[in-house]
Design an enzyme around this catalytic site. Structure first.
Site, PDB file in Angstrom:
ATOM      1  N   ASP A  35       0.841  -1.201   0.000  1.00 52.47           N
ATOM      2  CA  ASP A  35       0.000   0.000   0.000  1.00 52.47           C
ATOM      3  C   ASP A  35       0.876   1.251   0.000  1.00 52.47           C
ATOM      4  OD1 ASP A  35      -2.251   1.537   0.048  1.00 52.47           O
ATOM      5  OD2 ASP A  35      -2.918   0.937   2.048  1.00 52.47           O
ATOM      6  N   HIS A  49      -8.000  -0.584  -9.589  1.00 62.27           N
ATOM      7  CA  HIS A  49      -7.907   0.385  -8.492  1.00 62.27           C
ATOM      8  C   HIS A  49      -6.761   1.364  -8.743  1.00 62.27           C
ATOM      9  CE1 HIS A  49      -8.165   1.894  -4.374  1.00 62.27           C
ATOM     10  NE2 HIS A  49      -6.884   1.634  -4.197  1.00 62.27           N
TER      11      HIS A  49
END
Length: 317
Positions: A153, A227
């Protein structure tokens, strides 16, 4: 005699991702002295932070405070940041980015959980009944900065000299120069559903390989976007606009709770708002970010983190 300009000292928004963090959102009460108490506490935040951080100077302790739209005028009595407004609910065909209340955000982080705990304890002692806690989420660094879905992330975060130009407001809004817009969202994950997907299906949704974190090619226009692609925002000149993410996993296996606390710092609020619009509405509309089929937003709040110099001057008001 020439006057010297007082230097603007930003808050420490660019602290490296630490092992532990607490995301504390509170609302200011209607108690008679609530505003004055909050002003005094925010003005003395640096001293409070030093009182805790001195216990382990290697722990990279930091606290960033954000002020919400609803309390800005009353608390600061200063010009409003140009883009500051309440979080705008975004309703897509299948999923909704909810808007939830919150006057103040305290983003507390350190390499040690006990320092975060102690700072929060002393902070809430000082604030007393001037605030009520809306949400308290304790995050942790998971392996090599992965989320609980198993992917790295924050890969697209700016680094080095690119951080200030992406995160800190500059001369375009001089009254709040050195500050930063913040958007927070608390997501819970359907891990059983996610684990039912193959690694290849998961990678297609995210837009990166799971193990190596290698970026995959974008889908063709008009097709389902990943995404990664939906969160790539360009301005009218075609220049990509970066934000700084300090996301952290949270959860309790015993209670079946697994999630990610999204927190994004940006110089331009519209960039994050555009990301969310593309995720929830889709690009093209109707093709929402498929990560939302497995990640549900429970909160959504916008804040502005003024400079440390701005905060220190609040008590003199």
């Amino acid at each position: 005699m020439s006057s010297q300009r007082v230097p603007i000292e930003p808050q420490r928004v660019d602290v490296p991702l630490t092992c532990s963090a607490t995301f504390l959102v509170v609302s200011v009460t209607s108690k008679p002295d609530a505003i004055q108490t909050v002003q005094s506490t925010l003005a003395g935040l640096d001293s409070l932070a030093k009182n805790v951080s001195i216990r382990d100077l290697s722990a990279q302790f930091a606290c960033t405070v954000g002020i919400g739209s609803e309390i800005w005028d009353q608390l600061t009595r200063r010009p409003r940041p140009a883009e500051l407004h309440p979080f705008r609910e975004i309703q897509g065909k299948s999923h909704t980015a909810v808007s939830t209340p919150g006057d103040l955000l305290f983003h507390i982080r350190a390499e040690r959980r006990d320092l975060c705990f102690e700072f929060e304890r002393q902070l809430l002692d000082q604030l007393g009944d001037a605030v009520t806690v809306v949400d308290e989420t304790v995050g942790f660094r998971y392996f090599d900065v992965r989320d609980l879905l198993g992917f790295v992330d924050g890969t697209a975060n700016p680094v080095g000299p690119a951080v200030p130009s992406s995160v800190l407001v500059a001369e375009e809004d001089s009254s709040v120069q050195g500050g930063s817009y913040i958007v927070v969202q608390k997501y819970t994950h359907d891990l059983p559903g996610w684990k039912n997907l193959s690694a290849e299906q998961q990678e297609k949704i995210i837009g990166r390989t799971k193990l190596e974190n290698i970026e995959l090619d974008d889908a063709e226009d008009g097709q389902q976007q990943s995404h990664k692609t939906l969160n790539t925002i360009e301005d009218e000149n075609g220049d990509e606009q970066a934000i700084l993410r300090d996301n952290m996993p949270f959860g309790s296996p015993g209670q079946g709770e697994f999630g990610t606390y999204f927190i994004g710092y940006t110089r331009r609020l519209w960039v994050i708002e555009k990301m969310l619009e593309r995720m929830f509405v889709g690009n093209p509309p109707g093709l929402h970010d498929r990560i939302l089929d497995f990640s549900k937003p429970l909160t959504g709040t916008t804040f502005f983190a003024p400079s440390a110099s701005f905060l220190a001057s609040l008590e003199s008001d």
